[in-house]
Design a protein around this motif. Structure first.
Motif, PDB file in Angstrom:
ATOM      1  N   ASP A 149     -35.873  -8.042  38.586  1.00 31.26           N
ATOM      2  CA  ASP A 149     -34.448  -7.858  38.891  1.00 31.26           C
ATOM      3  C   ASP A 149     -33.717  -9.193  38.869  1.00 31.26           C
ATOM      4  O   ASP A 149     -32.581  -9.290  38.385  1.00 31.26           O
ATOM      5  CB  ASP A 149     -34.274  -7.191  40.260  1.00 31.26           C
ATOM      6  CG  ASP A 149     -34.745  -5.739  40.263  1.00 31.26           C
ATOM      7  OD1 ASP A 149     -34.854  -5.156  39.159  1.00 31.26           O
ATOM      8  OD2 ASP A 149     -35.001  -5.197  41.351  1.00 31.26           O
ATOM      9  N   ALA A 150     -34.369 -10.239  39.402  1.00 29.18           N
ATOM     10  CA  ALA A 150     -33.752 -11.570  39.419  1.00 29.18           C
ATOM     11  C   ALA A 150     -33.582 -12.108  37.997  1.00 29.18           C
ATOM     12  O   ALA A 150     -32.551 -12.708  37.667  1.00 29.18           O
ATOM     13  CB  ALA A 150     -34.623 -12.528  40.238  1.00 29.18           C
ATOM     14  N   ILE A 151     -34.568 -11.887  37.141  1.00 38.15           N
ATOM     15  CA  ILE A 151     -34.496 -12.346  35.748  1.00 38.15           C
ATOM     16  C   ILE A 151     -33.352 -11.669  35.009  1.00 38.15           C
ATOM     17  O   ILE A 151     -32.554 -12.321  34.333  1.00 38.15           O
ATOM     18  CB  ILE A 151     -35.839 -12.068  35.026  1.00 38.15           C
ATOM     19  CG1 ILE A 151     -36.924 -13.001  35.557  1.00 38.15           C
ATOM     20  CG2 ILE A 151     -35.687 -12.241  33.511  1.00 38.15           C
ATOM     21  CD1 ILE A 151     -38.312 -12.661  35.060  1.00 38.15           C
ATOM     22  N   VAL A 152     -33.257 -10.361  35.143  1.00 41.25           N
ATOM     23  CA  VAL A 152     -32.211  -9.596  34.447  1.00 41.25           C
ATOM     24  C   VAL A 152     -30.829  -9.951  34.996  1.00 41.25           C
ATOM     25  O   VAL A 152     -29.878 -10.134  34.228  1.00 41.25           O
ATOM     26  CB  VAL A 152     -32.472  -8.081  34.581  1.00 41.25           C
ATOM     27  CG1 VAL A 152     -31.325  -7.285  33.970  1.00 41.25           C
ATOM     28  CG2 VAL A 152     -33.787  -7.709  33.903  1.00 41.25           C
ATOM     29  N   GLY A 159     -26.047 -15.711  31.027  1.00 36.27           N
ATOM     30  CA  GLY A 159     -26.420 -15.695  29.616  1.00 36.27           C
ATOM     31  C   GLY A 159     -27.906 -15.857  29.380  1.00 36.27           C
ATOM     32  O   GLY A 159     -28.705 -16.009  30.301  1.00 36.27           O
ATOM     33  N   ARG A 160     -28.278 -15.820  28.118  1.00 31.96           N
ATOM     34  CA  ARG A 160     -29.678 -15.878  27.719  1.00 31.96           C
ATOM     35  C   ARG A 160     -30.338 -17.198  28.117  1.00 31.96           C
ATOM     36  O   ARG A 160     -29.660 -18.221  28.262  1.00 31.96           O
ATOM     37  CB  ARG A 160     -29.794 -15.707  26.195  1.00 31.96           C
ATOM     38  CG  ARG A 160     -29.393 -14.332  25.704  1.00 31.96           C
ATOM     39  CD  ARG A 160     -29.137 -14.352  24.205  1.00 31.96           C
ATOM     40  NE  ARG A 160     -30.309 -14.756  23.454  1.00 31.96           N
ATOM     41  CZ  ARG A 160     -31.226 -13.911  22.971  1.00 31.96           C
ATOM     42  NH1 ARG A 160     -31.066 -12.609  23.134  1.00 31.96           N
ATOM     43  NH2 ARG A 160     -32.278 -14.347  22.305  1.00 31.96           N
ATOM     44  N   TYR A 161     -31.660 -17.155  28.272  1.00 33.71           N
ATOM     45  CA  TYR A 161     -32.423 -18.362  28.579  1.00 33.71           C
ATOM     46  C   TYR A 161     -32.637 -19.143  27.279  1.00 33.71           C
ATOM     47  O   TYR A 161     -33.097 -18.583  26.280  1.00 33.71           O
ATOM     48  CB  TYR A 161     -33.763 -17.986  29.213  1.00 33.71           C
ATOM     49  CG  TYR A 161     -33.597 -17.166  30.482  1.00 33.71           C
ATOM     50  CD1 TYR A 161     -33.202 -17.761  31.670  1.00 33.71           C
ATOM     51  CD2 TYR A 161     -33.808 -15.786  30.477  1.00 33.71           C
ATOM     52  CE1 TYR A 161     -33.024 -17.010  32.827  1.00 33.71           C
ATOM     53  CE2 TYR A 161     -33.639 -15.032  31.623  1.00 33.71           C
ATOM     54  CZ  TYR A 161     -33.244 -15.644  32.794  1.00 33.71           C
ATOM     55  OH  TYR A 161     -33.062 -14.894  33.940  1.00 33.71           O
ATOM     56  N   LYS A 162     -32.273 -20.415  27.293  1.00 31.17           N
ATOM     57  CA  LYS A 162     -32.279 -21.210  26.062  1.00 31.17           C
ATOM     58  C   LYS A 162     -33.628 -21.856  25.759  1.00 31.17           C
ATOM     59  O   LYS A 162     -33.940 -22.134  24.606  1.00 31.17           O
ATOM     60  CB  LYS A 162     -31.195 -22.291  26.156  1.00 31.17           C
ATOM     61  CG  LYS A 162     -29.787 -21.708  26.321  1.00 31.17           C
ATOM     62  CD  LYS A 162     -28.764 -22.805  26.522  1.00 31.17           C
ATOM     63  CE  LYS A 162     -27.366 -22.222  26.739  1.00 31.17           C
ATOM     64  NZ  LYS A 162     -26.365 -23.290  26.992  1.00 31.17           N
ATOM     65  N   SER A 163     -34.390 -22.129  26.777  1.00 34.16           N
ATOM     66  CA  SER A 163     -35.695 -22.763  26.590  1.00 34.16           C
ATOM     67  C   SER A 163     -36.585 -22.401  27.769  1.00 34.16           C
ATOM     68  O   SER A 163     -36.116 -21.816  28.757  1.00 34.16           O
ATOM     69  CB  SER A 163     -35.551 -24.287  26.505  1.00 34.16           C
ATOM     70  OG  SER A 163     -35.080 -24.803  27.747  1.00 34.16           O
ATOM     71  N   PHE A 164     -37.854 -22.769  27.669  1.00 36.16           N
ATOM     72  CA  PHE A 164     -38.772 -22.458  28.767  1.00 36.16           C
ATOM     73  C   PHE A 164     -38.369 -23.218  30.027  1.00 36.16           C
ATOM     74  O   PHE A 164     -38.391 -22.662  31.129  1.00 36.16           O
ATOM     75  CB  PHE A 164     -40.202 -22.818  28.377  1.00 36.16           C
ATOM     76  CG  PHE A 164     -41.198 -22.565  29.474  1.00 36.16           C
ATOM     77  CD1 PHE A 164     -41.488 -21.283  29.884  1.00 36.16           C
ATOM     78  CD2 PHE A 164     -41.838 -23.638  30.109  1.00 36.16           C
ATOM     79  CE1 PHE A 164     -42.401 -21.044  30.917  1.00 36.16           C
ATOM     80  CE2 PHE A 164     -42.742 -23.405  31.123  1.00 36.16           C
ATOM     81  CZ  PHE A 164     -43.024 -22.119  31.527  1.00 36.16           C
ATOM     82  N   GLU A 169     -35.991 -23.482  35.490  1.00 33.99           N
ATOM     83  CA  GLU A 169     -34.968 -24.073  36.357  1.00 33.99           C
ATOM     84  C   GLU A 169     -34.070 -23.007  36.983  1.00 33.99           C
ATOM     85  O   GLU A 169     -33.723 -23.081  38.155  1.00 33.99           O
ATOM     86  CB  GLU A 169     -34.116 -25.065  35.559  1.00 33.99           C
ATOM     87  CG  GLU A 169     -34.842 -26.355  35.220  1.00 33.99           C
ATOM     88  CD  GLU A 169     -34.002 -27.293  34.370  1.00 33.99           C
ATOM     89  OE1 GLU A 169     -32.976 -26.827  33.825  1.00 33.99           O
ATOM     90  OE2 GLU A 169     -34.378 -28.477  34.247  1.00 33.99           O
ATOM     91  N   ARG A 170     -33.707 -22.006  36.196  1.00 35.59           N
ATOM     92  CA  ARG A 170     -32.800 -20.968  36.682  1.00 35.59           C
ATOM     93  C   ARG A 170     -33.481 -19.941  37.585  1.00 35.59           C
ATOM     94  O   ARG A 170     -32.835 -19.295  38.402  1.00 35.59           O
ATOM     95  CB  ARG A 170     -32.127 -20.269  35.502  1.00 35.59           C
ATOM     96  CG  ARG A 170     -31.127 -21.158  34.791  1.00 35.59           C
ATOM     97  CD  ARG A 170     -30.763 -20.649  33.410  1.00 35.59           C
ATOM     98  NE  ARG A 170     -30.137 -19.328  33.436  1.00 35.59           N
ATOM     99  CZ  ARG A 170     -29.717 -18.688  32.343  1.00 35.59           C
ATOM    100  NH1 ARG A 170     -29.852 -19.254  31.152  1.00 35.59           N
ATOM    101  NH2 ARG A 170     -29.161 -17.494  32.453  1.00 35.59           N
ATOM    102  N   LEU A 171     -34.798 -19.803  37.442  1.00 37.00           N
ATOM    103  CA  LEU A 171     -35.530 -18.811  38.241  1.00 37.00           C
ATOM    104  C   LEU A 171     -36.367 -19.436  39.345  1.00 37.00           C
ATOM    105  O   LEU A 171     -36.942 -18.716  40.165  1.00 37.00           O
ATOM    106  CB  LEU A 171     -36.423 -17.969  37.335  1.00 37.00           C
ATOM    107  CG  LEU A 171     -35.829 -16.694  36.722  1.00 37.00           C
ATOM    108  CD1 LEU A 171     -35.414 -15.715  37.821  1.00 37.00           C
ATOM    109  CD2 LEU A 171     -34.661 -16.969  35.816  1.00 37.00           C
ATOM    110  N   SER A 172     -36.473 -20.759  39.365  1.00 30.19           N
ATOM    111  CA  SER A 172     -37.270 -21.418  40.386  1.00 30.19           C
ATOM    112  C   SER A 172     -36.712 -21.086  41.768  1.00 30.19           C
ATOM    113  O   SER A 172     -35.519 -21.151  42.006  1.00 30.19           O
ATOM    114  CB  SER A 172     -37.260 -22.937  40.170  1.00 30.19           C
ATOM    115  OG  SER A 172     -38.002 -23.580  41.178  1.00 30.19           O
ATOM    116  N   GLY A 173     -37.609 -20.705  42.678  1.00 28.40           N
ATOM    117  CA  GLY A 173     -37.165 -20.342  44.022  1.00 28.40           C
ATOM    118  C   GLY A 173     -36.818 -18.875  44.152  1.00 28.40           C
ATOM    119  O   GLY A 173     -36.455 -18.407  45.232  1.00 28.40           O
TER     120      GLY A 173
END
Length: 304
Positions: A149-152, A159-164, A169-173
């Motif tokens: 749910d957090a990823i979506v 917006g879309r994830y640009k790199s690994f 960084e955006r999902l950490s925590g």
């Protein structure tokens, strides 16, 4: 008249009850109980309801085959053997099943446009339908619903994830941990960010630890030596992907089987499909109990 004839066949005719040593009174009582049970067990209203559902599902499967199969697989998303059975059905129907993808997938099996679709072309796999089925992220083992749910949600908002690294960084925590990332890599859900799974497996721990350390410094107000480096030079200090070749096909398929319970990108025996189809008498799925009877299709004839 038909009922009278059926009663006579059951009781008097060979090989009926009387021929098997059952007296006529007892035989009639057994037959009467069978009639009463049949009226209760499958009465007209029951049959009518089944007929309506059968008609609706047949209509949906014919006119919306891709959406129908996506919904069907979502309904059994926690049952890998059943999902595998429906995946085989999709392939037989000519429906293309795409691997999970953190930039395109949803929690359930979803439907998306088929870029390879060509009008009136049915010979090539994946070109028959205007839409494809994207594998549901919830079907990946060891990944809970909160992280999906957090990823979506993050993807829909920013917006879309640009790199690994951007993904981490955006999902950490947000409940993203090493085990979750490893499952994503093995399932192929991060192929859109790096198409070499072996590279990711070798560096994902370092990148995750690096991002977590930077966030820890930021929260405490500390600065690292990296903060003094000019923006244009920071890329030189980033963790780079190792120069290694991708895993072989057998290893990639083994990873998919491990975390998905099924093979997505292929099958270890697909090169020999024509041979084994001609020689086998039963598939593994034939040994699973059927929902209706609780018994497998394959029976031990010595026990019957």
């Amino acid at each position: 008249e038909p009922y009278r004839r059926q009663r006579q066949m059951c009781i008097r005719d060979r090989p009926g009850c009387i021929a098997n040593g059952i007296d006529e009174k007892t035989a009639n009582k057994i037959y009467d109980e069978m009639i009463d049970f049949a009226k209760y067990a499958f009465n007209k209203s029951h049959a009518a309801a089944y007929a309506v559902v059968s008609y609706q599902t047949a209509w949906l499967k014919y006119y919306y085959p891709v959406e129908f199969m996506a919904a069907l697989m979502t309904s059994v998303i926690d049952n890998p053997p059943k999902v595998a059975e429906y995946i085989l059905t999709c392939r037989q129907m000519g429906i293309c099943l795409l691997p999970p993808d953190i930039n395109k997938g949803e929690s359930s099996f979803s439907v998306e446009e088929n870029e390879n679709y060509k009008e009136n072309e049915t010979g090539k796999p994946g070109t028959k339908y205007k839409k494809n089925i994207r594998y549901g992220l919830s079907a990946i083992k060891s990944i809970g619903k909160p992280v999906i749910d957090a990823i979506v949600k993050e993807r829909n908002v920013r917006g879309r994830y640009k790199s690994f690294r951007d993904f981490v960084e955006r999902l950490s925590g947000k409940e993203l941990n090493k085990r979750t990332i490893e499952s994503f890599i093995k399932a192929g859900a991060l192929d859109g960010l790096c198409d070499n799974r072996k590279q990711l497996m070798m560096v994902y721990v370092q990148i995750l630890d690096s991002v977590n350390q930077e966030k820890k410094y930021a929260m405490t107000g500390q600065m690292s030596l990296f903060d003094f480096v000019p923006e244009e030079e920071k890329k030189e200090f980033e963790i780079r992907m190792p120069d290694v070749e991708e895993y072989d096909k057998e290893q990639l398929l083994a990873f998919e089987k491990e975390v998905l319970g099924v093979y997505i990108s292929g099958h270890p025996l697909e090169e020999y499909a024509d041979v084994w189809k001609k020689n086998i008498t039963a598939a593994t799925s034939d040994f699973y109990p059927m929902e209706e009877s609780g018994l497998p299709k394959v029976r031990d004839l010595s026990l019957i």
